[in-house]
Write a protein that holds these residues in place. Structure first.
Motif, PDB file in Angstrom:
ATOM      1  N   SER A   1       0.851  -1.192   0.000  1.00  0.00           N
ATOM      2  CA  SER A   1       0.000   0.000   0.000  1.00  0.00           C
ATOM      3  C   SER A   1       0.880   1.233   0.000  1.00  0.00           C
ATOM      4  O   SER A   1       1.929   1.255   0.634  1.00  0.00           O
ATOM      5  CB  SER A   1      -0.880   0.045   1.252  1.00  0.00           C
ATOM      6  N   TYR A   2       0.431   2.255  -0.710  1.00  0.00           N
ATOM      7  CA  TYR A   2       1.107   3.551  -0.666  1.00  0.00           C
ATOM      8  C   TYR A   2       0.333   4.451   0.283  1.00  0.00           C
ATOM      9  O   TYR A   2      -0.893   4.448   0.302  1.00  0.00           O
ATOM     10  CB  TYR A   2       1.123   4.205  -2.041  1.00  0.00           C
ATOM     11  N   ARG A   3       1.057   5.249   1.068  1.00  0.00           N
ATOM     12  CA  ARG A   3       0.432   6.260   1.922  1.00  0.00           C
ATOM     13  C   ARG A   3       0.254   7.539   1.107  1.00  0.00           C
ATOM     14  O   ARG A   3       1.150   7.933   0.366  1.00  0.00           O
ATOM     15  CB  ARG A   3       1.286   6.535   3.160  1.00  0.00           C
ATOM     16  N   VAL A   4      -0.882   8.180   1.272  1.00  0.00           N
ATOM     17  CA  VAL A   4      -1.198   9.408   0.559  1.00  0.00           C
ATOM     18  C   VAL A   4      -1.025  10.561   1.537  1.00  0.00           C
ATOM     19  O   VAL A   4      -1.665  10.584   2.590  1.00  0.00           O
ATOM     20  CB  VAL A   4      -2.640   9.378   0.011  1.00  0.00           C
ATOM     21  N   GLU A   5      -0.165  11.509   1.199  1.00  0.00           N
ATOM     22  CA  GLU A   5       0.088  12.679   2.040  1.00  0.00           C
ATOM     23  C   GLU A   5      -0.442  13.935   1.361  1.00  0.00           C
ATOM     24  O   GLU A   5      -0.147  14.169   0.184  1.00  0.00           O
ATOM     25  CB  GLU A   5       1.584  12.875   2.290  1.00  0.00           C
ATOM     26  N   LEU A   6      -1.199  14.707   2.090  1.00  0.00           N
ATOM     27  CA  LEU A   6      -1.670  16.001   1.623  1.00  0.00           C
ATOM     28  C   LEU A   6      -1.188  17.049   2.604  1.00  0.00           C
ATOM     29  O   LEU A   6      -1.495  16.955   3.807  1.00  0.00           O
ATOM     30  CB  LEU A   6      -3.197  16.023   1.515  1.00  0.00           C
ATOM     31  N   ASP A   7      -0.413  17.981   2.130  1.00  0.00           N
ATOM     32  CA  ASP A   7       0.144  19.052   2.968  1.00  0.00           C
ATOM     33  C   ASP A   7       0.918  18.496   4.160  1.00  0.00           C
ATOM     34  O   ASP A   7       0.854  19.010   5.272  1.00  0.00           O
ATOM     35  CB  ASP A   7      -0.969  20.000   3.439  1.00  0.00           C
ATOM     36  N   GLY A   8       1.639  17.377   3.924  1.00  0.00           N
ATOM     37  CA  GLY A   8       2.483  16.786   4.963  1.00  0.00           C
ATOM     38  C   GLY A   8       1.776  15.855   5.922  1.00  0.00           C
ATOM     39  O   GLY A   8       2.415  15.264   6.786  1.00  0.00           O
ATOM     40  N   GLU A   9       0.470  15.697   5.790  1.00  0.00           N
ATOM     41  CA  GLU A   9      -0.306  14.820   6.672  1.00  0.00           C
ATOM     42  C   GLU A   9      -0.796  13.601   5.894  1.00  0.00           C
ATOM     43  O   GLU A   9      -1.288  13.742   4.771  1.00  0.00           O
ATOM     44  CB  GLU A   9      -1.522  15.563   7.239  1.00  0.00           C
ATOM     45  N   VAL A  10      -0.693  12.420   6.491  1.00  0.00           N
ATOM     46  CA  VAL A  10      -1.213  11.211   5.849  1.00  0.00           C
ATOM     47  C   VAL A  10      -2.740  11.264   5.911  1.00  0.00           C
ATOM     48  O   VAL A  10      -3.325  11.391   6.994  1.00  0.00           O
ATOM     49  CB  VAL A  10      -0.689   9.939   6.543  1.00  0.00           C
ATOM     50  N   ILE A  11      -3.387  11.163   4.735  1.00  0.00           N
ATOM     51  CA  ILE A  11      -4.851  11.229   4.680  1.00  0.00           C
ATOM     52  C   ILE A  11      -5.471   9.887   4.296  1.00  0.00           C
ATOM     53  O   ILE A  11      -6.692   9.753   4.265  1.00  0.00           O
ATOM     54  CB  ILE A  11      -5.346  12.329   3.722  1.00  0.00           C
TER      55      ILE A  11
ATOM     56  N   LEU B   1       0.561  17.404  -2.756  1.00  0.00           N
ATOM     57  CA  LEU B   1       0.256  15.983  -2.702  1.00  0.00           C
ATOM     58  C   LEU B   1       1.541  15.192  -2.913  1.00  0.00           C
ATOM     59  O   LEU B   1       2.350  15.522  -3.787  1.00  0.00           O
ATOM     60  CB  LEU B   1      -0.756  15.621  -3.793  1.00  0.00           C
ATOM     61  N   ARG B   2       1.695  14.133  -2.114  1.00  0.00           N
ATOM     62  CA  ARG B   2       2.858  13.251  -2.237  1.00  0.00           C
ATOM     63  C   ARG B   2       2.438  11.836  -1.896  1.00  0.00           C
ATOM     64  O   ARG B   2       1.566  11.628  -1.059  1.00  0.00           O
ATOM     65  CB  ARG B   2       3.976  13.689  -1.304  1.00  0.00           C
ATOM     66  N   ILE B   3       3.055  10.871  -2.525  1.00  0.00           N
ATOM     67  CA  ILE B   3       2.824   9.458  -2.256  1.00  0.00           C
ATOM     68  C   ILE B   3       4.065   8.914  -1.559  1.00  0.00           C
ATOM     69  O   ILE B   3       5.190   9.174  -1.998  1.00  0.00           O
ATOM     70  CB  ILE B   3       2.572   8.668  -3.561  1.00  0.00           C
ATOM     71  N   ARG B   4       3.845   8.152  -0.470  1.00  0.00           N
ATOM     72  CA  ARG B   4       4.957   7.566   0.287  1.00  0.00           C
ATOM     73  C   ARG B   4       4.891   6.049   0.195  1.00  0.00           C
ATOM     74  O   ARG B   4       3.825   5.469   0.327  1.00  0.00           O
ATOM     75  CB  ARG B   4       4.899   7.982   1.750  1.00  0.00           C
ATOM     76  N   ALA B   5       6.041   5.432  -0.023  1.00  0.00           N
ATOM     77  CA  ALA B   5       6.177   3.981  -0.039  1.00  0.00           C
ATOM     78  C   ALA B   5       7.362   3.652   0.858  1.00  0.00           C
ATOM     79  O   ALA B   5       8.516   3.819   0.448  1.00  0.00           O
ATOM     80  CB  ALA B   5       6.408   3.474  -1.450  1.00  0.00           C
ATOM     81  N   SER B   6       7.095   3.263   2.092  1.00  0.00           N
ATOM     82  CA  SER B   6       8.141   3.006   3.082  1.00  0.00           C
ATOM     83  C   SER B   6       8.996   4.249   3.250  1.00  0.00           C
ATOM     84  O   SER B   6       8.497   5.313   3.555  1.00  0.00           O
ATOM     85  CB  SER B   6       8.987   1.794   2.697  1.00  0.00           C
ATOM     86  N   TRP B   7      10.297   4.149   2.957  1.00  0.00           N
ATOM     87  CA  TRP B   7      11.233   5.252   3.172  1.00  0.00           C
ATOM     88  C   TRP B   7      11.357   6.165   1.968  1.00  0.00           C
ATOM     89  O   TRP B   7      12.079   7.148   1.985  1.00  0.00           O
ATOM     90  CB  TRP B   7      12.611   4.676   3.510  1.00  0.00           C
ATOM     91  N   THR B   8      10.674   5.851   0.908  1.00  0.00           N
ATOM     92  CA  THR B   8      10.794   6.632  -0.324  1.00  0.00           C
ATOM     93  C   THR B   8       9.399   7.029  -0.818  1.00  0.00           C
ATOM     94  O   THR B   8       8.434   6.907  -0.091  1.00  0.00           O
ATOM     95  CB  THR B   8      11.574   5.825  -1.395  1.00  0.00           C
ATOM     96  N   GLY B   9       9.300   7.469  -2.035  1.00  0.00           N
ATOM     97  CA  GLY B   9       7.986   7.831  -2.566  1.00  0.00           C
ATOM     98  C   GLY B   9       8.093   8.642  -3.837  1.00  0.00           C
ATOM     99  O   GLY B   9       9.007   8.469  -4.635  1.00  0.00           O
TER     100      GLY B   9
END
Length: 115
Positions: free
Chosen positions: A21-31, A51-59
């Motif tokens: 799963s990828y974590r979805v970050e909006l304005d620095g907060e995981v949503i 908007l940013r997508i995080r996958a473990s330590w990268t993204g």
């Protein structure tokens, strides 16, 4: 009904990150999170966002966008690379000039009523 929507579609890859799963970050907060092949809508306030997508330590890279009341900002993400090059890509993503692990791009602007 929300005031604005960020719609995220995750394009399936044959192997790479298929089970992650990828974590979805909006304005620095995981949503929220998004799995391979899923499409998810996130309610947001109108205005400027990152908007940013995080996958473990990268993204992915962070994308800035402006969204108006009643609009849908549509983005797509997918693994950036092939499963056969994953080890090489891991080391490249650690450097300043490496490509992001996840490719994130804006697709279209839509109206909430048109979804």
């Amino acid at each position: 009904m929300s005031e604005a929507i960020v719609r995220l579609t995750r394009i399936s890859a044959p192997v790479r990150d298929r089970l992650r799963s990828y974590r979805v970050e909006l304005d620095g907060e995981v949503i929220g999170k998004i799995r391979s092949g899923d499409r998810t809508d996130f309610d947001v306030e109108p205005g400027h966002h990152r908007l940013r997508i995080r996958a473990s330590w990268t993204g992915s890279q962070a994308l800035s966008f402006e969204i108006k009341k009643g609009a849908v900002a549509h983005f797509e993400c997918q693994p950036n690379g092939h499963s056969l090059t994953a080890l090489i890509d891991t080391f490249k993503s650690l450097g300043k000039h490496g490509d992001p692990w996840v490719d994130l791009r804006e697709v279209t602007g839509e109206d909430i009523e048109g979804t």
